[in-house]
Scaffold this active site. Sequence first.
Site, mmCIF file in Angstrom:
data_model
loop_
_atom_site.group_PDB
_atom_site.id
_atom_site.type_symbol
_atom_site.label_atom_id
_atom_site.label_comp_id
_atom_site.label_asym_id
_atom_site.label_seq_id
_atom_site.Cartn_x
_atom_site.Cartn_y
_atom_site.Cartn_z
ATOM 1 N N ASP A 99 0.612 -1.316 0.166
ATOM 2 C CA ASP A 99 -0.049 0.350 0.026
ATOM 3 C C ASP A 99 1.101 1.083 0.255
ATOM 4 O OD1 ASP A 99 1.201 -0.346 2.533
ATOM 5 O OD2 ASP A 99 -1.092 -0.467 3.459
ATOM 6 N N ASP A 102 6.966 3.886 3.216
ATOM 7 C CA ASP A 102 7.449 5.574 3.727
ATOM 8 C C ASP A 102 8.572 5.916 4.300
ATOM 9 O OD1 ASP A 102 7.323 6.785 5.815
ATOM 10 O OD2 ASP A 102 6.438 6.414 7.500
ATOM 11 N N PHE A 151 0.270 12.041 7.157
ATOM 12 C CA PHE A 151 -0.271 10.513 7.253
ATOM 13 C C PHE A 151 -1.821 10.724 6.438
ATOM 14 C CE2 PHE A 151 -2.460 7.080 9.715
ATOM 15 C CZ PHE A 151 -1.224 5.794 9.878
ATOM 16 N N VAL A 152 -2.108 9.505 5.972
ATOM 17 C CA VAL A 152 -2.999 9.387 5.231
ATOM 18 C C VAL A 152 -3.776 7.991 5.484
ATOM 19 C CG1 VAL A 152 -2.078 10.638 3.153
ATOM 20 C CG2 VAL A 152 -1.454 7.585 3.818
ATOM 21 N N ASP A 158 -4.809 2.204 7.521
ATOM 22 C CA ASP A 158 -5.881 2.207 8.523
ATOM 23 C C ASP A 158 -4.905 3.680 9.268
ATOM 24 O OD1 ASP A 158 -3.270 0.533 8.965
ATOM 25 O OD2 ASP A 158 -4.254 0.514 11.377
HETATM 26 P P1 IMP Z 1 7.505 1.284 5.726
HETATM 27 O O1 IMP Z 1 8.382 0.533 6.802
HETATM 28 O O2 IMP Z 1 7.874 2.728 7.266
HETATM 29 O O3 IMP Z 1 7.746 1.860 5.095
HETATM 30 O O4 IMP Z 1 5.580 1.806 7.070
HETATM 31 C C1 IMP Z 1 5.681 0.346 6.245
HETATM 32 C C2 IMP Z 1 3.906 0.700 6.938
HETATM 33 O O5 IMP Z 1 3.973 1.329 7.490
HETATM 34 C C3 IMP Z 1 2.918 0.900 5.660
HETATM 35 O O6 IMP Z 1 2.659 -0.661 5.030
HETATM 36 C C4 IMP Z 1 1.967 1.058 5.839
HETATM 37 O O7 IMP Z 1 1.020 -0.642 6.791
HETATM 38 C C5 IMP Z 1 2.778 1.161 7.159
HETATM 39 N N1 IMP Z 1 2.176 2.915 6.981
HETATM 40 C C6 IMP Z 1 3.134 4.308 6.270
HETATM 41 N N2 IMP Z 1 2.528 5.349 5.952
HETATM 42 C C7 IMP Z 1 1.580 5.391 6.178
HETATM 43 C C8 IMP Z 1 0.147 6.576 6.510
HETATM 44 O O8 IMP Z 1 0.548 7.234 6.336
HETATM 45 N N3 IMP Z 1 -0.714 5.750 6.429
HETATM 46 C C9 IMP Z 1 -1.381 4.670 7.557
HETATM 47 N N4 IMP Z 1 -0.145 3.429 7.419
HETATM 48 C C10 IMP Z 1 0.944 3.651 7.084
HETATM 49 MG MG MG Z 2 1.550 -2.046 5.024
#
Ligand code: IMP
Ligand code: MG
Length: 179
Positions: A99, A102, A151-152, A158
């Site tokens: 999805d 980040d 944050f979306v 979710d």
């Molecule tokens: P990362 O490890 O920081 O890249 O985070 C990845 C996971 O964090 C994604 O698969 C999402 O489940 C969650 N996530 C990151 N940013 C957002 C956001 O803005 N809204 C909701 N979930 C997020």
């Molecule tokens: Mg995810």
Amino acid sequence: MGGDLTRIVVTEEEIDARLAELAARIDEDYAGKELLLVGVLKGASIVMSDLIRHLRGDVSMDWMAVSSYGASTQSSGVVRILKDLDTEIADRHVLVVEDILDSGLTLSWLVDNLYSRGPASVEIMTLLRKPEAVKVEVDVKYLGFDIAPEFVVGYGLDYAERYRQLPFVAVLAPHVYGG
Ligand code: IMP
Ligand code: MG
């Protein structure tokens, strides 16, 4: 629920049009090959189900669940497998469907983990990408949209398990998470 959102970032129509384009590229890139789509639960469930219906090639689907944020809005960097694949991926072409990218911590860990199983290839499709992710070594082959570092929620994303059902992606109002 409307009062919890400040702004729509990507509309339903924009998502559908972009997924159709990406699917056409995927069909072309994997022509004559079997492709395994690996979705990351639960966020990718919506993008997976829409993407796969645009694909015309030989595809199957599997799922992994890994821990990420819990009820917070910040990445912990700690990744744990909560549900592993049902299938073996040795010598197979794998496309991870996410999805959002980040910090990139979750996906870079996941890609390393999948590579250790000896697949023919591993590529990444993500609907959304935030600016921080550009700094990490995660090569996104198929990207939906680059978005601002906010944050979306919606379209699978979710906050504390809520808002996944929104057909678009929107910014969550800071008052909801006490920001
Ligand atoms: P990362 O490890 O920081 O890249 O985070 C990845 C996971 O964090 C994604 O698969 C999402 O489940 C969650 N996530 C990151 N940013 C957002 C956001 O803005 N809204 C909701 N979930 C997020
Ligand atoms: Mg995810």
